[in-house]
Design an enzyme around this catalytic site. Structure first.
Site, PDB file in Angstrom:
ATOM      1  CG  ASN A 209      -0.211  -0.042   2.475  1.00 42.92           C
ATOM      2  OD1 ASN A 209       0.496   0.905   2.787  1.00 42.92           O
ATOM      3  ND2 ASN A 209      -0.301  -1.120   3.133  1.00 42.92           N
ATOM      4  CG  ASP A 279      -7.445  -4.753   6.264  1.00 46.82           C
ATOM      5  OD1 ASP A 279      -6.938  -4.717   7.330  1.00 46.82           O
ATOM      6  OD2 ASP A 279      -7.938  -3.868   5.724  1.00 46.82           O
ATOM      7  CE  LYS A 289       8.082 -12.655 -13.755  1.00 48.12           C
ATOM      8  NZ  LYS A 289       8.963 -12.237 -14.751  1.00 48.12           N
ATOM      9  CG  ASP A 307      -7.292  -5.851  13.567  1.00 52.94           C
ATOM     10  OD1 ASP A 307      -7.958  -4.938  12.795  1.00 52.94           O
ATOM     11  OD2 ASP A 307      -6.654  -5.142  14.787  1.00 52.94           O
ATOM     12  CG  PHE A 324      -2.623   6.578  12.918  1.00 53.17           C
ATOM     13  CD1 PHE A 324      -1.853   6.202  14.083  1.00 53.17           C
ATOM     14  CD2 PHE A 324      -2.285   7.626  12.413  1.00 53.17           C
ATOM     15  CE1 PHE A 324      -0.968   7.184  14.459  1.00 53.17           C
ATOM     16  CE2 PHE A 324      -1.386   8.651  12.821  1.00 53.17           C
ATOM     17  CZ  PHE A 324      -0.809   8.479  13.932  1.00 53.17           C
ATOM     18  CE  LYS A 338     -11.340   1.600  10.339  1.00 57.36           C
ATOM     19  NZ  LYS A 338     -10.247   2.177   9.099  1.00 57.36           N
ATOM     20  CE  LYS A 342      -9.065  -2.101  13.500  1.00 61.65           C
ATOM     21  NZ  LYS A 342      -7.976  -2.223  12.686  1.00 61.65           N
TER      22      LYS A 342
HETATM   23  N1  CTP Z   1      -4.420  -2.683  12.054  1.00 59.65           N
HETATM   24  C1  CTP Z   1      -4.064  -3.491  12.806  1.00 59.65           C
HETATM   25  N2  CTP Z   1      -3.855  -4.927  12.159  1.00 59.65           N
HETATM   26  C2  CTP Z   1      -4.466  -5.031  11.078  1.00 59.65           C
HETATM   27  C3  CTP Z   1      -5.136  -3.833  10.282  1.00 59.65           C
HETATM   28  C4  CTP Z   1      -4.980  -2.629  11.119  1.00 59.65           C
HETATM   29  O1  CTP Z   1      -3.423  -3.502  13.831  1.00 59.65           O
HETATM   30  N3  CTP Z   1      -4.424  -6.126  10.416  1.00 59.65           N
HETATM   31  C5  CTP Z   1      -4.535  -1.139  12.835  1.00 59.65           C
HETATM   32  C6  CTP Z   1      -3.646  -0.159  12.005  1.00 59.65           C
HETATM   33  O2  CTP Z   1      -2.333  -0.046  12.421  1.00 59.65           O
HETATM   34  C7  CTP Z   1      -4.474   1.152  12.358  1.00 59.65           C
HETATM   35  C8  CTP Z   1      -5.664   0.591  12.738  1.00 59.65           C
HETATM   36  O3  CTP Z   1      -5.671  -0.554  13.101  1.00 59.65           O
HETATM   37  O4  CTP Z   1      -3.724   1.599  13.599  1.00 59.65           O
HETATM   38  C9  CTP Z   1      -6.812   0.876  11.638  1.00 59.65           C
HETATM   39  O5  CTP Z   1      -6.355   0.337  10.339  1.00 59.65           O
HETATM   40  P1  CTP Z   1      -7.307   0.398   9.247  1.00 59.65           P
HETATM   41  O6  CTP Z   1      -6.474  -0.124   7.973  1.00 59.65           O
HETATM   42  O7  CTP Z   1      -7.937   1.876   8.933  1.00 59.65           O
HETATM   43  O8  CTP Z   1      -8.432  -0.571   9.717  1.00 59.65           O
HETATM   44  P2  CTP Z   1      -9.082  -1.844   9.236  1.00 59.65           P
HETATM   45  O9  CTP Z   1      -9.741  -2.487  10.704  1.00 59.65           O
HETATM   46  O10 CTP Z   1      -8.404  -2.487   8.276  1.00 59.65           O
HETATM   47  O11 CTP Z   1     -10.243  -1.195   8.493  1.00 59.65           O
HETATM   48  P3  CTP Z   1     -10.758  -0.824   6.900  1.00 59.65           P
HETATM   49  O12 CTP Z   1      -9.409  -1.143   6.023  1.00 59.65           O
HETATM   50  O13 CTP Z   1     -11.745  -1.554   6.788  1.00 59.65           O
HETATM   51  O14 CTP Z   1     -10.809   0.679   6.867  1.00 59.65           O
END
Ligand code: CTP
Length: 401
Positions: A209, A279, A289, A307, A324, A338, A342
């Site tokens: 990303n 995610d 490859k 997560d 974040f 969130k 979380k």
């Molecule tokens: N985060 C995490 N572990 C993951 C995904 C996210 O700890 N597998 C944490 C990120 O470091 C950040 C927060 O969760 O602090 C939010 O991340 P974000 O990608 O915005 O949240 P998601 O739960 O993945 O939601 P979405 O992608 O659906 O917006």
């Protein structure tokens, strides 16, 4: 905050930011510090020695060859007197002379003769700041343990816009307070994750990303400046380890990041999850490859990653958790969701796009915690990180202390 009876030698070199050093002297003295000022010859072209003398209440030194000053307090004595040496502003010239061990004027001689930790606050035109010669000198200084404070980005006295503005006097004062163990996070162990994760598809391809890691690295630096012992868990980014960070763990995938964060968080007080964790990951990683098969669907199967934040929140004993949320729309709603889902203590939300977010130097954040929120207006990521850390420290004290 206190600097009572702390002995600070302030070096002022030639640059328009020298006028801000006047306010710095006041702010240091307001906290009880004893401040003595040494100026370079060119600094006296911007601000007179008499100004610093009045503000510090002490004689100001400019020359090595000033017999009456040497008789009162010799330069070696002054170098030994100092508990901290801060050069603000530090010009490109003074940085070069320090990097190469010159002792051709009073200020550089004092720096060589002092065992006190040296802090420099660079201030110069953005083109000069970006010059490889300046950056090479800074790298040498950093290697020797010199702490580089700033610079900030913004509009400059010369009309340019970019990096090279000296940090504000209160920010420099806070860094000195923290260096004596009086920072807002003094004695706290803080873990920060930063950057993207890469999920391998085959030996040459991955899913990643756009996170640059800059926000997380700035948060790690700000936490260290606030006195914390910082462990930085970094995804694949090409950024140098920020000053003051105690430990850096480099990882690639979300699974590796989770393992590193879990290990680092054992016994930690605060975890700030600034990483953009992927995610999903491919269900299998091909060991060769993948070859193109014209007209055929690749059939890439993705499975969900753990997560990291929610995993920590589920443990009975866990650090104060800060997440974040980077969103393209409905920022407040998703961020608050969130925070709750979380099990976080605070979340920093920002809108991605419109010149802000992942790949830009600036950012703007809204902080949410159970029962409150605060806007942190658009600013360079470094300044924003310091403001965020201040709020994290305040909430941490309110909830845990
Ligand atoms: N985060 C995490 N572990 C993951 C995904 C996210 O700890 N597998 C944490 C990120 O470091 C950040 C927060 O969760 O602090 C939010 O991340 P974000 O990608 O915005 O949240 P998601 O739960 O993945 O939601 P979405 O992608 O659906 O917006």
């Amino acid at each position: 905050m206190s600097l009572a009876n702390r002995r600070i030698l302030l070096g002022v070199s030639g640059g328009i930011a020298a006028y801000k050093a006047c306010e710095l002297v006041r702010r240091l003295r307001d906290l009880g510090a004893e401040v003595r000022v040494a100026m370079t010859e060119s600094a006296t072209r911007f601000v007179s020695a008499a100004t610093f003398q009045a503000l510090s209440g002490q004689p100001v030194r400019v020359s090595l060859w000033d017999e009456s000053a040497e008789a009162a307090m010799g330069h070696i004595e002054l170098a030994r007197w100092a508990e901290r040496v801060l050069i603000a502003p530090a010009s490109a010239d003074v940085l070069a002379r320090l990097a190469h061990g010159h002792a051709d004027d009073l200020l550089t001689t004092l720096c060589l003769a002092s065992a006190a930790p040296l802090y420099v606050a660079p201030a110069m035109n953005q083109q000069m700041w970006a010059h490889p010669a300046v950056q090479a000198n800074l790298a040498l200084l950093r290697q020797r343990g010199v702490v580089v404070l700033g610079p900030a980005a913004g509009s400059q006295a010369c009309g340019d816009v970019g990096s090279g503005r000296m940090l504000e006097p209160h920010e420099l004062r806070d860094a000195l307070v923290a260096s004596f163990g009086g920072g807002a996070l003094a004695g706290r162990a803080v873990v920060v994750s930063a950057g993207p994760t890469y999920e391998d598809i085959d030996p040459v391809r991955f899913i990643g990303n756009r996170s640059s890691g800059r926000m997380g690295f700035a948060v790690a630096e700000a936490a260290a400046q606030a006195g914390a012992t910082v462990t930085l868990v970094a995804g694949p980014v090409g950024l140098p380890t920020p000053a003051g960070v105690a430990r850096r763990l480099d990882v690639r995938s979300a699974a590796q990041m989770q393992a590193a964060v879990q290990e680092a968080c054992a016994g930690a007080d605060i975890y700030i999850g600034a990483a953009a964790v992927g995610d999903y990951r491919p269900a299998t990683v091909a060991d060769r490859k993948l070859k193109k098969r014209a007209g055929a669907d690749l059939g890439l199967q993705l499975v969900e990653n753990p997560d990291i934040l929610a995993g920590l929140a589920a443990q009975t004993v866990h650090p104060f958790l800060v997440g974040f949320a980077a969103e393209t729309h409905d920022v407040a709603m998703y961020a608050q969701d969130k925070l709750q889902r979380k099990g976080l203590d605070m979340i920093a939300a920002n809108r991605v796009g419109g010149g802000l977010g992942f790949e830009s130097a600036d950012n703007a954040l809204t902080l949410y915690w159970p029962g409150g929120s605060l806007e942190l207006n658009r600013a360079p990521k470094e300044a924003l990180a310091r403001a965020l850390v201040e709020q994290v420290a305040a909430r941490y004290r309110a909830v845990r202390a």
